[in-house]
Design a protein around this motif. Structure first.
Motif, PDB file in Angstrom:
ATOM      1  N   HIS A 289      60.775  87.116 -33.028  1.00 34.76           N
ATOM      2  CA  HIS A 289      59.451  86.632 -32.217  1.00 34.76           C
ATOM      3  C   HIS A 289      59.590  85.368 -31.638  1.00 34.76           C
ATOM      4  O   HIS A 289      59.036  85.476 -30.357  1.00 34.76           O
ATOM      5  CB  HIS A 289      58.282  86.744 -33.200  1.00 34.76           C
ATOM      6  CG  HIS A 289      56.908  86.396 -33.020  1.00 34.76           C
ATOM      7  ND1 HIS A 289      56.037  87.322 -32.278  1.00 34.76           N
ATOM      8  CD2 HIS A 289      56.280  85.211 -33.007  1.00 34.76           C
ATOM      9  CE1 HIS A 289      55.035  86.745 -31.779  1.00 34.76           C
ATOM     10  NE2 HIS A 289      54.966  85.430 -32.312  1.00 34.76           N
ATOM     11  N   TYR A 290      59.760  84.403 -32.257  1.00 34.52           N
ATOM     12  CA  TYR A 290      59.728  83.314 -31.496  1.00 34.52           C
ATOM     13  C   TYR A 290      61.023  82.855 -30.689  1.00 34.52           C
ATOM     14  O   TYR A 290      60.819  82.235 -29.616  1.00 34.52           O
ATOM     15  CB  TYR A 290      59.573  81.966 -32.801  1.00 34.52           C
ATOM     16  CG  TYR A 290      58.048  81.688 -33.089  1.00 34.52           C
ATOM     17  CD1 TYR A 290      57.145  81.158 -32.160  1.00 34.52           C
ATOM     18  CD2 TYR A 290      57.584  82.280 -34.289  1.00 34.52           C
ATOM     19  CE1 TYR A 290      55.796  80.884 -32.715  1.00 34.52           C
ATOM     20  CE2 TYR A 290      56.316  82.032 -34.834  1.00 34.52           C
ATOM     21  CZ  TYR A 290      55.437  81.490 -34.080  1.00 34.52           C
ATOM     22  OH  TYR A 290      54.200  81.362 -34.434  1.00 34.52           O
ATOM     23  N   VAL A 291      62.222  83.118 -31.285  1.00 37.00           N
ATOM     24  CA  VAL A 291      63.511  82.602 -30.536  1.00 37.00           C
ATOM     25  C   VAL A 291      63.487  83.313 -29.152  1.00 37.00           C
ATOM     26  O   VAL A 291      63.793  82.956 -28.141  1.00 37.00           O
ATOM     27  CB  VAL A 291      64.705  82.981 -31.439  1.00 37.00           C
ATOM     28  CG1 VAL A 291      66.055  82.418 -30.603  1.00 37.00           C
ATOM     29  CG2 VAL A 291      64.733  82.138 -32.756  1.00 37.00           C
ATOM     30  N   PHE A 292      63.232  84.775 -29.127  1.00 35.21           N
ATOM     31  CA  PHE A 292      63.167  85.328 -27.870  1.00 35.21           C
ATOM     32  C   PHE A 292      61.780  85.565 -27.185  1.00 35.21           C
ATOM     33  O   PHE A 292      61.644  86.089 -26.225  1.00 35.21           O
ATOM     34  CB  PHE A 292      63.859  86.842 -28.275  1.00 35.21           C
ATOM     35  CG  PHE A 292      65.326  86.688 -28.774  1.00 35.21           C
ATOM     36  CD1 PHE A 292      66.252  86.191 -28.123  1.00 35.21           C
ATOM     37  CD2 PHE A 292      65.731  86.955 -30.022  1.00 35.21           C
ATOM     38  CE1 PHE A 292      67.431  85.808 -28.414  1.00 35.21           C
ATOM     39  CE2 PHE A 292      66.948  86.909 -30.682  1.00 35.21           C
ATOM     40  CZ  PHE A 292      67.688  86.217 -29.870  1.00 35.21           C
ATOM     41  N   ASP A 293      61.007  84.943 -27.988  1.00 37.09           N
ATOM     42  CA  ASP A 293      59.560  85.103 -27.411  1.00 37.09           C
ATOM     43  C   ASP A 293      59.248  86.380 -27.025  1.00 37.09           C
ATOM     44  O   ASP A 293      58.433  86.621 -25.938  1.00 37.09           O
ATOM     45  CB  ASP A 293      59.198  84.126 -26.020  1.00 37.09           C
ATOM     46  CG  ASP A 293      57.840  83.675 -25.747  1.00 37.09           C
ATOM     47  OD1 ASP A 293      57.299  83.384 -26.642  1.00 37.09           O
ATOM     48  OD2 ASP A 293      57.463  83.804 -24.565  1.00 37.09           O
ATOM     49  N   TYR A 294      59.435  87.389 -27.935  1.00 41.64           N
ATOM     50  CA  TYR A 294      59.353  88.907 -27.656  1.00 41.64           C
ATOM     51  C   TYR A 294      57.476  89.100 -27.333  1.00 41.64           C
ATOM     52  O   TYR A 294      56.776  88.792 -28.300  1.00 41.64           O
ATOM     53  CB  TYR A 294      59.683  89.607 -28.832  1.00 41.64           C
ATOM     54  CG  TYR A 294      59.724  91.145 -28.204  1.00 41.64           C
ATOM     55  CD1 TYR A 294      60.459  91.797 -27.578  1.00 41.64           C
ATOM     56  CD2 TYR A 294      58.344  91.776 -28.583  1.00 41.64           C
ATOM     57  CE1 TYR A 294      60.496  93.218 -27.041  1.00 41.64           C
ATOM     58  CE2 TYR A 294      58.144  93.125 -27.909  1.00 41.64           C
ATOM     59  CZ  TYR A 294      59.515  93.783 -27.271  1.00 41.64           C
ATOM     60  OH  TYR A 294      59.174  94.941 -26.779  1.00 41.64           O
ATOM     61  N   HIS A 295      57.358  89.735 -26.254  1.00 40.28           N
ATOM     62  CA  HIS A 295      55.926  89.955 -26.035  1.00 40.28           C
ATOM     63  C   HIS A 295      55.803  91.568 -25.526  1.00 40.28           C
ATOM     64  O   HIS A 295      56.703  92.306 -25.297  1.00 40.28           O
ATOM     65  CB  HIS A 295      55.302  89.305 -24.628  1.00 40.28           C
ATOM     66  CG  HIS A 295      55.080  88.124 -24.754  1.00 40.28           C
ATOM     67  ND1 HIS A 295      55.748  86.809 -25.102  1.00 40.28           N
ATOM     68  CD2 HIS A 295      53.713  87.398 -24.963  1.00 40.28           C
ATOM     69  CE1 HIS A 295      55.061  85.788 -25.303  1.00 40.28           C
ATOM     70  NE2 HIS A 295      53.762  86.056 -25.191  1.00 40.28           N
ATOM     71  N   GLU A 296      54.555  91.995 -26.004  1.00 40.76           N
ATOM     72  CA  GLU A 296      54.392  93.633 -25.870  1.00 40.76           C
ATOM     73  C   GLU A 296      54.911  94.152 -24.488  1.00 40.76           C
ATOM     74  O   GLU A 296      54.721  93.238 -23.451  1.00 40.76           O
ATOM     75  CB  GLU A 296      52.872  93.677 -26.059  1.00 40.76           C
ATOM     76  CG  GLU A 296      52.386  95.307 -25.908  1.00 40.76           C
ATOM     77  CD  GLU A 296      53.359  96.071 -27.034  1.00 40.76           C
ATOM     78  OE1 GLU A 296      53.793  95.885 -28.117  1.00 40.76           O
ATOM     79  OE2 GLU A 296      53.652  97.236 -26.433  1.00 40.76           O
TER      80      GLU A 296
END
Ligand code: WT7
Length: 647
Positions: A289-296
């Protein structure tokens, strides 16, 4: 070096989950109050029984014990599949891109649930129960992910074996894990080549001690006529067609093992790294979630193989736990040619790309060509993992693949750590090419000298971790003592990583590489002891010493010194044979790059091989051999050097 800084872009500062201020405050909180921090983060998973205790871990000599969320219950498959199949059934969970560029498909979360449930039912019907071990030896196809998730669903402990491994390596893992079942396919495709997976399994199971395996489920990809062992072999397609599409998930304790993954160490045979259900899954999900800043809506591509930890945490468990769309790539970056990565990015509009320095260097050697015929304009974030990325490769990746628009997350971690440990965050961390930068939440790295003293400030040292984190491995399968010996005996009360690192004035970490007898060849981990033991099993080899040496593409190459048995005639043919021997015995990854026959190895008077000297000679660094006065016969060194120079 300090001038080479790439500041966070304004856009990412605004849009990402964490800017620098938020990183700093969350990090502080995670260190000051780990129970509070992780207790809160654990809400991102669905628990069938809530936990009352967050952390119970000690690195006490003689009594190493690591537990997280120990009275909680959950199922990893439910977390990765069911809850998204319910909320967003039509969302694409997996994009599969074949080795053949004309082949691809998309699997929604609803379809994923059905496939996984059917497979889980087949396994249950064949007698696989909670706690049983199942080996997965599959090509990079969606069924590899189904296999892992189906095991998780019924509480079976999976052990994925990289498709490039030999029958012997499979047999070793069957014997160590006492696996009950193997999931495989008749063939796999990679870089235009066929890999005979089923034949390798057959060969492996001819070895003594492998009779724990009762069933082999075979996906018929090519439909070719493999020999079929009646009563043991089952056809994947036939069995799944008969199975129900509904399968109740097993409630697992957070500390129940989710999987075993074998990895090489500095001594002995590969060890089974055991990861837990709750802590591992949470750590994989949160780091993703944080490292790749995964967004919807993002399309995320980790170009690793599921046979490695990177594939476990960042193709399957992390992204799917987050309800992401994850791309599974069957092929290699250089097939049909070096433009492939860019083409796949454009075709599927990939936003986040995670790959390894060795792949980047292989492409970089082709200049501008890899960037031709693609725009890669969908990309927002790049990642790197597996070995230190040299600044030259960093810049090439940044310029050619990322169009100078995408920050590179240089993620340092290990099979043992379960997830990323030292890394930038896209919206928080100014980048320095070649540095993995700062610790992730909950991670307290420290640098120690050889005597175990903590070093402060800008300094070089051995990298240790001070406190447990949820993704930490729990034990070595069947050998808790080896766990303690390997990771907790060098420095008491710390987890020792086996890596060296430098900390700079800004507190950034620069990983300098392994300080033990582990090689990192193209991002693959190999133990020198493992290769040596394979070599001495060859009838022409009396003694072997293996060291790493700098290699332009692979990072490290494998340099082998061999002492022939009496009467052996050294020929080109024999050298070739020995190389093939190691390939067949372990894997093509372990094939020696350079072989030097010699009539003596530098040994101390007590008989210990002085690898330090062999490393220097392999690297062509004759001037810095250091003290050779303790050698039993110093003249062997001159002979080795002459020999090396004449190559
Ligand atoms: C070793 C772990 C973590 C998944 C891939 C490899 C080296 C890994 C980096 C990096 C410098 C790195 C270390 C580590 N390594 N990532 N970003 N910078 N070195 O997993 O096979 O368990 O190997 O890979 O030496 O100890 P692994």
């Amino acid at each position: 070096m300090s001038d080479d800084i790439f500041p966070v872009s304004e856009a990412l500062k605004q849009s990402s989950y964490a800017d620098n201020q938020r990183y700093l405050s969350l990090y502080q909180q995670s260190i000051d109050d780990p129970d509070g921090f992780w207790g809160e983060q654990a809400k991102r998973l669905s628990w069938s029984k809530p936990f009352s205790k967050v952390r119970n871990a000690r690195f006490t000599p003689g009594d190493i014990s690591i537990k997280w969320f120990e009275d909680g219950e959950l199922n990893a498959c439910v977390n990765c599949v069911d809850r998204h199949a319910k909320a967003t059934p039509d969302k694409v969970a997996i994009i599969w891109e074949g080795d053949d560029p004309t082949q691809d498909k998309k699997i929604t979360y609803a379809e994923l649930l059905e496939q996984v449930s059917r497979l889980a039912n087949v396994m249950r019907e064949q007698g696989v129960q909670k706690g049983d071990r199942v080996i997965i030896y599959m090509p990079m196809i969606p069924e590899a992910a189904y296999s892992m998730l189906a095991c998780a669903r019924i509480g079976a402990v999976h052990s994925v074996i990289f498709g490039g491994f030999s029958p012997n390596a499979i047999a070793d893992r069957v014997i160590d894990s006492k696996a009950k079942m193997i999931l495989t396919a008749d063939v796999g495709h990679r870089g235009g080549n066929l890999i005979q997976l089923k034949q390798n399994v057959d060969k492996a199971l001819e070895r003594d001690g492998t009779d724990s395996v009762e069933k082999v489920l075979v996906l018929k990809e090519a439909g070719n006529d493999n020999p079929w062992s009646k009563g043991r072999d089952l056809c994947w397609q036939d069995e799944l067609a008969k199975a129900s599409a509904e399968c109740a998930a097993e409630a697992m304790n957070a500390e129940d093992p989710l999987f075993i993954l074998y990895t090489s160490g500095s001594t002995g045979t590969p060890k089974g790294v055991v990861h837990s259900t709750g802590g591992y899954l949470l750590y994989a999900a949160l780091t993703h979630h944080y490292v790749f800043d995964y967004h919807e809506g993002d399309i995320y591509w980790c170009a690793a193989d599921v046979g490695w930890i990177t594939g476990h945490s960042y193709i399957v468990y992390g992204p799917l736990a987050n309800g992401a769309t994850t791309l599974i790539f069957e092929g290699v970056p250089t097939y049909p040619d070096v433009r492939r990565i860019g083409q796949v990015v454009d075709k599927h509009q990939v936003n986040i790309l995670y790959t390894a320095p060795t792949a980047i260097r292989a492409l970089m050697a082709k200049g501008d060509l890899p960037a031709q015929d693609s725009t890669r304009s969908s990309l927002r974030i790049l990642g790197s993992v597996g070995e230190p990325i040299n600044p030259e490769a960093w810049h090439w990746y940044h310029d050619k693949i990322g169009n100078k628009q995408c920050p590179i997350m240089d993620t340092w971690w290990q099979t043992e750590t379960g997830g990323v440990m030292i890394t930038p965050l896209p919206g928080a961390t100014d980048l320095k090419p070649g540095s993995a930068t700062r610790p992730f939440f909950g991670i307290q790295p420290a640098l120690l000298d050889a005597d175990g003293n903590t070093l402060e400030g800008a300094v070089d040292g051995n990298l240790v971790i001070c406190q447990s984190w949820p993704g930490q491995m729990r034990t070595v399968w069947g050998d808790h003592e080896r766990f303690e010996q390997t990771y907790f005996s060098t420095y008491k009360n710390y987890y020792f990583t086996g890596d060296g690192a430098r900390r700079d004035d800004d507190g950034y970490f620069w990983i300098t590489g392994r300080v033990d007898d582990v090689l990192n060849v193209s991002g693959h981990r190999l133990g020198t002891a493992e290769i040596e033991s394979s070599l001495v099993a060859h009838p022409a080899v009396a003694e072997a010493a293996v060291v790493g040496y700098p290699h332009d593409i692979k990072g490290q190459g494998i340099y082998v010194y061999l002492l022939p048995t009496d009467g052996t005639e050294i020929t080109e043919e024999l050298t070739k044979q020995v190389r093939q021997w190691v390939k067949d015995d372990i894997s093509p990854i372990a094939a020696p790059d350079l072989i030097q026959w010699t009539h003596g190895l530098p040994k101390t008077r007590s008989g210990k091989i002085m690898r330090r000297i062999l490393r220097k000679i392999a690297a062509n660094e004759y001037e810095q051999l250091g003290d050779t006065s303790t050698l039993a016969d110093p003249s062997v060194v001159d002979a080795l050097i002459d020999n090396r120079k004449n190559r």
